[in-house]
Design a protein around this motif. Structure first.
Motif, PDB file in Angstrom:
ATOM      1  N   HIS A   1       0.709  -1.680  -0.504  1.00 30.14           N
ATOM      2  CA  HIS A   1      -0.542   0.221  -0.241  1.00 30.14           C
ATOM      3  C   HIS A   1       0.253   1.331  -0.031  1.00 30.14           C
ATOM      4  O   HIS A   1       2.435   1.284   0.638  1.00 30.14           O
ATOM      5  N   GLU A   2       0.268   2.672   0.073  1.00 34.63           N
ATOM      6  CA  GLU A   2       1.031   3.657  -0.381  1.00 34.63           C
ATOM      7  C   GLU A   2       1.106   4.265   0.893  1.00 34.63           C
ATOM      8  O   GLU A   2      -0.165   4.028   1.989  1.00 34.63           O
ATOM      9  N   SER A   3       1.327   5.055   1.620  1.00 36.41           N
ATOM     10  CA  SER A   3       1.795   5.395   2.618  1.00 36.41           C
ATOM     11  C   SER A   3       0.748   6.141   3.090  1.00 36.41           C
ATOM     12  O   SER A   3       0.816   7.363   1.393  1.00 36.41           O
ATOM     13  N   LEU A   4      -0.357   7.361   3.482  1.00 39.75           N
ATOM     14  CA  LEU A   4      -0.535   7.938   3.995  1.00 39.75           C
ATOM     15  C   LEU A   4       0.126   9.152   4.387  1.00 39.75           C
ATOM     16  O   LEU A   4       0.837   9.192   6.011  1.00 39.75           O
ATOM     17  N   SER A   5      -0.437  10.588   3.915  1.00 39.38           N
ATOM     18  CA  SER A   5       0.576  11.246   4.787  1.00 39.38           C
ATOM     19  C   SER A   5      -0.270  11.861   5.354  1.00 39.38           C
ATOM     20  O   SER A   5      -1.665  11.712   5.414  1.00 39.38           O
ATOM     21  N   GLY A   6       0.610  12.512   6.654  1.00 39.55           N
ATOM     22  CA  GLY A   6      -0.267  13.137   7.742  1.00 39.55           C
ATOM     23  C   GLY A   6      -0.827  11.890   8.923  1.00 39.55           C
ATOM     24  O   GLY A   6      -0.655  12.777  10.231  1.00 39.55           O
ATOM     25  N   GLU A   7       0.232  10.125   8.837  1.00 36.07           N
ATOM     26  CA  GLU A   7      -0.812   9.739   9.859  1.00 36.07           C
ATOM     27  C   GLU A   7       0.493   8.547   9.859  1.00 36.07           C
ATOM     28  O   GLU A   7       1.311   8.701   9.040  1.00 36.07           O
ATOM     29  N   GLU A   8       0.629   7.890  11.145  1.00 36.12           N
ATOM     30  CA  GLU A   8       2.141   6.848  11.032  1.00 36.12           C
ATOM     31  C   GLU A   8       1.406   6.371  10.511  1.00 36.12           C
ATOM     32  O   GLU A   8       0.123   5.100  11.013  1.00 36.12           O
ATOM     33  N   ASP A   9       2.135   4.905   9.864  1.00 42.68           N
ATOM     34  CA  ASP A   9       2.538   3.899   9.658  1.00 42.68           C
ATOM     35  C   ASP A   9       2.626   3.228   9.942  1.00 42.68           C
ATOM     36  O   ASP A   9       3.526   2.957  10.320  1.00 42.68           O
ATOM     37  N   LEU A  10       1.313   1.553  10.723  1.00 52.23           N
ATOM     38  CA  LEU A  10       2.668   0.910  11.364  1.00 52.23           C
ATOM     39  C   LEU A  10       3.030  -0.352  10.568  1.00 52.23           C
ATOM     40  O   LEU A  10       3.865  -0.856  10.756  1.00 52.23           O
ATOM     41  N   LEU A  11       2.402  -0.432   9.164  1.00 55.55           N
ATOM     42  CA  LEU A  11       3.395  -1.934   8.728  1.00 55.55           C
ATOM     43  C   LEU A  11       3.852  -1.836   8.041  1.00 55.55           C
ATOM     44  O   LEU A  11       5.223  -0.467   8.132  1.00 55.55           O
ATOM     45  N   HIS A  12       5.118  -3.062   7.870  1.00 61.51           N
ATOM     46  CA  HIS A  12       6.535  -2.588   7.043  1.00 61.51           C
ATOM     47  C   HIS A  12       7.070  -1.679   6.284  1.00 61.51           C
ATOM     48  O   HIS A  12       6.387  -1.728   6.282  1.00 61.51           O
ATOM     49  N   GLU A  13       8.179  -1.433   6.732  1.00 60.92           N
ATOM     50  CA  GLU A  13       8.634  -0.847   5.054  1.00 60.92           C
ATOM     51  C   GLU A  13       8.709  -1.064   4.424  1.00 60.92           C
ATOM     52  O   GLU A  13       8.942  -0.259   2.811  1.00 60.92           O
TER      53      GLU A  13
ATOM     54  N   GLN B   1      -5.846   3.781  -5.467  1.00 64.38           N
ATOM     55  CA  GLN B   1      -4.920   4.253  -4.004  1.00 64.38           C
ATOM     56  C   GLN B   1      -4.706   5.200  -4.813  1.00 64.38           C
ATOM     57  O   GLN B   1      -4.370   7.298  -4.228  1.00 64.38           O
ATOM     58  N   SER B   2      -3.333   5.573  -5.520  1.00 61.76           N
ATOM     59  CA  SER B   2      -2.753   6.093  -5.788  1.00 61.76           C
ATOM     60  C   SER B   2      -3.235   7.073  -7.290  1.00 61.76           C
ATOM     61  O   SER B   2      -3.150   8.565  -7.251  1.00 61.76           O
ATOM     62  N   GLY B   3      -4.731   7.091  -8.235  1.00 62.38           N
ATOM     63  CA  GLY B   3      -4.557   7.547  -9.114  1.00 62.38           C
ATOM     64  C   GLY B   3      -3.254   7.053 -10.375  1.00 62.38           C
ATOM     65  O   GLY B   3      -3.795   7.699 -11.166  1.00 62.38           O
TER      66      GLY B   3
END
Length: 576
Positions: free
Chosen positions: A102-114, A162-164
């Motif tokens: 998935h693409e990282s959501l801007s402004g939110e902490e992403d807990l999934l693996h890098e 998700q990204s367009g």
């Protein structure tokens, strides 16, 4: 342009999903990733390989001269920095990996693996040697491989949505054509008797090649040409293998754009284990019948409610509701039969009507693909279907109303005490019309019961595969009911694309004219959503205002509490 070869080699066409099978060179996935990474608009490329050791050994054996010479150049090294290689060891790891992309959501902490969270959506996902996962797994089936393809295409579609931006998928599998797996899971070795050297039969085995390629927009097959030792040109250049890449575009189906079609195609194949995957179950047919039966009382309830506020306009419709409903459903059913090949309720449950062939040609149809022209409804089948979709329910409703008007279905004491003089006279007159009314009142319950028993017998026969028709008149019409398959969804999507015209500059009058002409069709197409939603809200309002609803209970409790408080206040006034 992307390519399977070095910079001077031929390029591939633009693709959303690509399958490369056959004896391709081991560095083909590497060249595809590098050529994609060299494009300025490329952000990232993901290369998923089943085995690191197998990839390293094949590249070492190939000794790609171009990679050896140009791999250290700054431009190629910069492109290689955009390529990330992952090595999931098992199909379960790969399935989990694809589901986490998935693409990282801007402004939110992403807990999934890098490794599975991308700052920007990758432009290409490459999978290599999926067949190698299943060479040593005894429990592997056809679904094991196809589920991985479905998961990969769904993941790519989700990233694109998700990204367009479009994320493409490329699958390399040199062993795909040779891979043959059973349809169902083989018997566990623990269930075999000890000392018995015979292996358990695994039943029907299918090749994965022709199944997997139907999931892709482009399919490339690498075929090795025989090498002639006397060819001087090949001898001078020291070429060991001469291969030809055949590219084929499956223009009829773009699987990467709609994962739901992939699921339907997968379910069609998995259900085909001895039975007919497109034959609807009796429960589906009963469900669409119940939906059709709910439409008339729901519409009558809505009209009766609004008729209380607007009796001048709607009272006549309420009094002649059967005729109004029959005319309305005539246009609705005719529209759906002509455009969808099914009635409104059948189309809502994903069913269709098919002109039943004299001889079943399922295998030939599977080989050819698409919808056969002989299966589409003609005018005769449409009008005959309308007779039983609209005419028969109308006659049954009128007969039931007439039977109730004659006092049918009521206790005789109630009839004698509450019937008016005109009704008694209509039944007791010694005229032919009165005799016919008495005969109708006596015969109708038995005729209606026999009709329902007839339908029940047909349902039971359909349930046990004794007849292909769940309703007896379908044989006279010459149609049977089938589930909508991938070919039907594809045809519906192409028809919708043909109807949508490009946004050309138009004046206001042309836009209004186009809107007026398209309004009836849009209204009829929207009934698939509007009518079930209306039924839900009508039933919800009936329940909400019923005595057993929470609102009525709260109202009663509030009334009791208010009456108790008033009584206490009156007692206090008396004491004072």
């Amino acid at each position: 342009m992307v390519s399977l070869f070095p910079a001077a080699g031929p390029s591939l066409p633009s693709f959303k999903s690509l399958l490369i099978k056959g004896r391709y060179h081991a560095s083909a996935p590497i060249h595809l990733c590098l050529s994609e990474a060299l494009r300025p608009e490329c952000t990232k490329v993901i290369l998923v390989v089943a085995s690191r050791a197998a990839l390293t050994a094949s590249l070492t054996h190939l000794r790609d001269e171009w990679i050896k010479v140009h791999g250290g150049e700054g431009r190629i090294a910069g492109a290689a920095m955009k390529v990330e290689v992952l090595y999931p060891p098992t199909p379960a790891h790969l399935n989990l990996l694809l589901s986490l992309f998935h693409e990282s959501l801007s402004g939110e902490e992403d807990l999934l693996h890098e490794k599975t969270t991308f700052p920007t959506t990758p432009s290409l996902l490459v999978l290599c040697d999926l067949a190698s996962y299943f060479l040593d797994i005894e429990e592997a089936t056809v679904s094991s491989y196809l589920v991985l393809l479905t998961r990969a295409l769904t993941s790519v579609s989700a990233l694109s949505e998700q990204s367009g931006k479009c994320t493409s998928l490329a699958v390399f599998d040199s062993s795909l054509d040779a891979l043959r797996l059973p349809l169902v899971r083989p018997v566990s070795p623990g269930h075999m008797q000890e000392g018995d050297g015979s292996s358990s039969p695994i039943g029907r085995v299918e090749s994965l090649g022709f199944l997997a390629q139907r999931y892709f927009e482009w399919v490339g097959t690498v075929e090795e040409e025989p090498y002639d030792e006397e060819d001087e040109v090949l001898a001078e250049t020291d070429v060991k293998r001469v291969c030809t890449l055949h590219m084929q575009r499956l223009v009829a189906f773009d699987s990467s754009s709609d994962p739901r079609l992939l699921h339907e195609r997968l379910m069609e194949f998995f259900n085909d284990v001895g039975g007919d995957p497109l034959k609807p179950s009796l429960f589906e047919l009963v469900a669409q019948e119940q939906l059709r039966d709910l439409l008339q009382p729901a519409l009558k309830y809505v009209l009766s409610v609004f008729a209380q506020s607007y009796p001048r306009y709607l009272l006549r419709l309420v009094n002649r509701h059967e005729e109004f409903y029959a005319v309305l459903m005539f246009f609705v059913e005719r529209h759906y039969l002509r455009t969808q090949g099914a009635s409104f309720a059948e189309n809502f449950y994903g069913l269709k009507r098919r002109r039943r062939p004299v001889f079943e040609t399922d295998r030939a149809k599977t080989a050819v693909g698409g919808i056969l022209p002989e299966e589409k409804l003609r005018g005769r089948e449409i009008w005959r279907s309308l007779v039983f979709l609209v005419g028969l329910p109308y006659l049954r409703a009128k007969a039931q109303d007439y039977y109730e008007a004659l006092g049918g279905g009521l206790d005789q004491d109630v009839i004698d005490g509450g019937a008016d003089a005109r009704q008694q006279r209509a039944l007791s007159e010694p005229t032919l019309a009165a005799k016919l009314r008495r005969l109708f009142k006596a015969v109708y319950p038995w005729a209606n019961t026999l009709f329902e028993v007839w339908l029940l017998a047909c349902n039971i026969a359909y349930l046990f595969d004794k007849t292909p028709f769940y309703r007896p008149w379908l044989a006279w019409i010459g149609v049977d009911l089938r589930r909508m398959g991938v070919d039907d969804m594809r045809a519906a999507r192409l028809a919708a694309q043909r109807k949508s015209t490009p946004n050309l500059p138009q004046d206001l009058a042309a836009k209004l004219r186009r809107l007026i002409f398209s309004s009836p069709r849009l209204l009829l197409d929207s009934l698939k959503v509007l009518l079930p939603t209306a039924i839900f809200f009508v039933k919800f309002l009936e329940w909400w205002y019923s005595p057993s609803s929470p609102s009525a209970s709260e109202y009663r409790i509030h009334s009791i509490q208010k009456a108790t408080r008033n009584n206490n206040d009156d007692n206090l006034c008396c004491y004072s």
